[in-house]
Design a protein around this motif. Sequence first.
Motif, short mmCIF file in Angstrom:
data_model
loop_
_atom_site.label_atom_id
_atom_site.label_comp_id
_atom_site.label_asym_id
_atom_site.label_seq_id
_atom_site.Cartn_x
_atom_site.Cartn_y
_atom_site.Cartn_z
N THR A 200 0.85 -1.19 0.00
CA THR A 200 0.00 0.00 0.00
C THR A 200 0.88 1.24 0.00
OG1 THR A 200 -1.71 -1.18 1.23
CG2 THR A 200 -1.84 1.20 1.20
N PRO A 201 0.68 2.22 -0.86
CA PRO A 201 -0.37 2.25 -1.88
C PRO A 201 -0.08 1.30 -3.03
CG PRO A 201 1.10 4.12 -2.17
CD PRO A 201 1.52 3.44 -0.91
N VAL A 202 -1.12 0.93 -3.74
CA VAL A 202 -0.97 0.04 -4.88
C VAL A 202 -0.59 0.85 -6.09
CG1 VAL A 202 -2.14 -1.60 -6.38
CG2 VAL A 202 -2.68 -1.56 -3.94
N VAL A 203 0.61 0.64 -6.57
CA VAL A 203 1.11 1.37 -7.73
C VAL A 203 1.68 0.36 -8.70
CG1 VAL A 203 2.67 3.13 -8.60
CG2 VAL A 203 1.66 3.38 -6.32
N PRO A 204 1.01 0.11 -9.82
CA PRO A 204 1.56 -0.82 -10.80
C PRO A 204 2.98 -0.44 -11.18
CG PRO A 204 -0.68 -0.26 -11.37
CD PRO A 204 -0.29 0.65 -10.23
N GLY A 205 3.87 -1.44 -11.15
CA GLY A 205 5.27 -1.18 -11.46
C GLY A 205 6.11 -1.00 -10.22
N GLN A 206 5.46 -0.85 -9.08
CA GLN A 206 6.17 -0.75 -7.80
C GLN A 206 5.70 -1.86 -6.89
OE1 GLN A 206 5.88 3.13 -6.05
NE2 GLN A 206 6.28 4.20 -7.96
N GLY A 207 6.62 -2.53 -6.24
CA GLY A 207 6.24 -3.60 -5.33
C GLY A 207 5.80 -4.83 -6.09
N PRO A 208 5.09 -5.71 -5.40
CA PRO A 208 4.68 -6.96 -6.05
C PRO A 208 3.60 -6.74 -7.10
CG PRO A 208 3.69 -6.77 -3.88
CD PRO A 208 4.66 -5.62 -4.01
N PHE A 209 3.31 -7.80 -7.84
CA PHE A 209 2.37 -7.81 -8.96
C PHE A 209 2.95 -7.04 -10.13
CE2 PHE A 209 -0.98 -10.16 -7.11
CZ PHE A 209 -0.94 -9.88 -5.76
N ASN A 210 3.68 -7.75 -10.97
CA ASN A 210 4.40 -7.11 -12.05
C ASN A 210 3.68 -7.10 -13.38
OD1 ASN A 210 4.82 -9.99 -12.02
ND2 ASN A 210 6.44 -9.73 -13.52
N THR A 211 2.57 -7.82 -13.48
CA THR A 211 1.83 -7.83 -14.75
C THR A 211 0.35 -7.59 -14.46
OG1 THR A 211 3.40 -9.40 -15.72
CG2 THR A 211 1.28 -9.14 -16.81
N TRP A 212 -0.21 -6.62 -15.19
CA TRP A 212 -1.58 -6.17 -14.95
C TRP A 212 -2.41 -6.30 -16.20
CZ3 TRP A 212 -3.35 -3.82 -10.30
CH2 TRP A 212 -2.37 -3.71 -9.30
N GLY A 213 -3.70 -6.56 -15.98
CA GLY A 213 -4.64 -6.51 -17.09
C GLY A 213 -5.07 -5.08 -17.38
N GLN A 214 -5.86 -4.92 -18.41
CA GLN A 214 -6.33 -3.60 -18.81
C GLN A 214 -7.45 -3.09 -17.90
OE1 GLN A 214 -5.06 -1.59 -21.36
NE2 GLN A 214 -3.42 -3.09 -21.18
N GLY A 215 -8.06 -4.00 -17.18
CA GLY A 215 -9.15 -3.61 -16.29
C GLY A 215 -10.51 -3.81 -16.94
N ILE A 216 -11.51 -3.93 -16.10
CA ILE A 216 -12.86 -4.10 -16.58
C ILE A 216 -13.79 -3.32 -15.66
CG2 ILE A 216 -13.35 -6.20 -15.25
CD1 ILE A 216 -14.71 -7.22 -17.89
N GLN A 217 -14.77 -2.67 -16.26
CA GLN A 217 -15.65 -1.79 -15.50
C GLN A 217 -16.77 -2.56 -14.82
OE1 GLN A 217 -15.32 1.59 -15.04
NE2 GLN A 217 -17.08 1.48 -13.66
N VAL A 218 -16.99 -2.21 -13.56
CA VAL A 218 -18.15 -2.69 -12.81
C VAL A 218 -18.92 -1.47 -12.33
CG1 VAL A 218 -18.94 -3.87 -10.72
CG2 VAL A 218 -17.06 -4.84 -12.06
#
Length: 134
Positions: free
Chosen positions: A112-130
């Motif tokens: 925390t904070p969640v910042v793609p490219g920083q910390g764990p989780f190195n690959t992200w999807g494009q996202g989907i709207q709810v």
Amino acid sequence: QVQVRESGGGSVQTGESLRLSCVVSGSRNKPYCMGWFRQAPGKRREGVASISTFGTVYDDTLKTRVTISQENAENILYLQMNGLNPEDTAMYYCAVETRFLYRSTCAQGWSTPVVPGQGPFNTWGQGIQVTVSS
């Protein structure tokens, strides 16, 4: 190259349920952890739930309404969301961690904070709207 693709989003009414799916492809090895995140307009990205060999981690405010699960053989991740309300309206992202050196971070869920490219989780999807309407 690892790719992550979400599906299952859409518009629902308050109180309804939704199940999001995420397919991970192109990975030679099973990801060390997989997770769901969300970002509402004007707000920071936040962790919803993650899963790894260490177990599952949930956001405390959401854990009574969401369930994360996976199909190991197919590298598919799910997020079952129940009792949705307008505050759940957000872009939902699936992410995975495939780096060996970060595997131990999966036990804590996410940084925390969640910042793609920083910390764990190195690959992200494009996202989907709810979108949840009252």
